[in-house]
Scaffold this active site. Structure first.
Site, short mmCIF file in Angstrom:
data_model
loop_
_atom_site.label_atom_id
_atom_site.label_comp_id
_atom_site.label_asym_id
_atom_site.label_seq_id
_atom_site.Cartn_x
_atom_site.Cartn_y
_atom_site.Cartn_z
N ASN A 100 0.83 -1.21 0.00
CA ASN A 100 0.00 0.00 0.00
C ASN A 100 0.86 1.26 0.00
O ASN A 100 1.90 1.32 0.65
CB ASN A 100 -1.02 0.00 1.15
N GLU A 138 0.44 5.28 0.57
CA GLU A 138 -0.47 6.32 1.05
C GLU A 138 -0.03 7.71 0.60
O GLU A 138 1.07 7.89 0.07
CB GLU A 138 -0.58 6.23 2.59
N CYS A 164 -4.15 0.75 -2.47
CA CYS A 164 -4.00 -0.50 -1.71
C CYS A 164 -2.91 -1.38 -2.32
O CYS A 164 -2.62 -1.30 -3.52
CB CYS A 164 -5.30 -1.29 -1.71
N GLU A 189 -2.96 -4.64 -2.96
CA GLU A 189 -3.40 -5.58 -4.01
C GLU A 189 -3.49 -4.89 -5.36
O GLU A 189 -3.15 -5.45 -6.40
CB GLU A 189 -4.75 -6.18 -3.78
N CYS A 230 -10.54 -4.44 0.30
CA CYS A 230 -11.64 -3.48 0.20
C CYS A 230 -12.47 -3.76 -1.06
O CYS A 230 -12.04 -4.50 -1.96
CB CYS A 230 -11.12 -2.05 0.21
N CYS A 246 -10.76 -3.05 -4.45
CA CYS A 246 -9.79 -4.07 -4.86
C CYS A 246 -10.49 -5.31 -5.38
O CYS A 246 -10.06 -5.94 -6.35
CB CYS A 246 -8.86 -4.43 -3.70
N1 THU Z 1 -5.24 -1.44 2.52
C1 THU Z 1 -4.68 -2.27 1.61
O1 THU Z 1 -3.61 -2.00 1.06
N2 THU Z 1 -5.32 -3.40 1.29
C2 THU Z 1 -6.45 -3.85 1.92
O2 THU Z 1 -6.92 -4.93 1.60
C3 THU Z 1 -7.09 -3.03 2.95
C4 THU Z 1 -6.50 -1.69 3.16
C5 THU Z 1 -4.50 -0.23 2.90
C6 THU Z 1 -5.08 1.06 2.47
C7 THU Z 1 -4.47 2.00 3.48
O3 THU Z 1 -3.16 2.35 3.06
C8 THU Z 1 -4.35 1.18 4.74
O4 THU Z 1 -4.41 -0.18 4.31
C9 THU Z 1 -5.42 1.44 5.77
O5 THU Z 1 -6.68 1.34 5.22
#
Ligand code: THU
Length: 160
Positions: free
Chosen positions: A62, A64, A73, A75, A112, A115
């Protein structure tokens, strides 16, 4: 009117050792991919390892951003990389591992909705289902097609 049931088949493991050697390797790759997480806001590190049908493993983590919606994210970084670099190679298995402040979640972090929708698009593009492995420290879940994490997929403007 008819009452109906939707049944989801999946496997649950209590440790990677119960899995096939190939799946164990991919779980290790997803855990390793967490190192690439840039998560100064949530402190939630997610790693993804996507095995392609030709054996290649593409990793994602991920990313940000101070403007929150601009982040992505784990994935999706892996799937979009694979889609861009190896457009014709179908997906075999996507493993995902999430840690909160560096500690792997006991129950696996679940992808999420966005994804899941992206997974659905690649499943449709390649015309074949792929496996999804969600890695937690106490439980690991393995699903065998995107439909099982996203029932009643929207994948066409033509509704039946
Ligand atoms: N996140 C992911 O990378 N994958 C997931 O399946 C759930 C959430 C990340 C997004 C964000 O950077 C952090 O987790 C918190 O939501």
């Amino acid at each position: 009117m008819a009452d109906k049931k939707y049944i989801i088949n999946y496997q649950e493991f209590s440790s990677p050792e119960e899995m096939s050697p190939q799946d164990q390797e991919l779980v290790a790759a997803a855990l390793d991919a967490q190192k690439g997480s840039y998560s100064p806001y949530s402190h939630f590190q997610v790693g993804a390892a996507l095995k392609l049908e030709n054996g290649l493993v593409v990793k994602g983590a991920n990313q940000e951003n101070a403007a929150y919606p601009s982040g992505l994210c784990a994935e999706r970084t892996a799937m979009f990389h694979a889609g861009a670099a190896y457009p014709d190679v179908p997906f075999d298995t996507l493993a995902i591992a999430g840690s909160d402040h560096g500690v792997l979640c006991e129950s696996p972090a679940s992808p999420c909705g966005a994804c899941r929708q992206v997974m659905a698009e690649y499943q449709k593009k390649h015309g074949k289902p792929f496996n999804i492995i969600l890695v937690g420290s106490k439980r690991i879940r393995k699903f065998f097609k995107v439909d099982d994490v996203l029932p009643f997929i929207f994948d066409s403007l033509k509704m039946e």
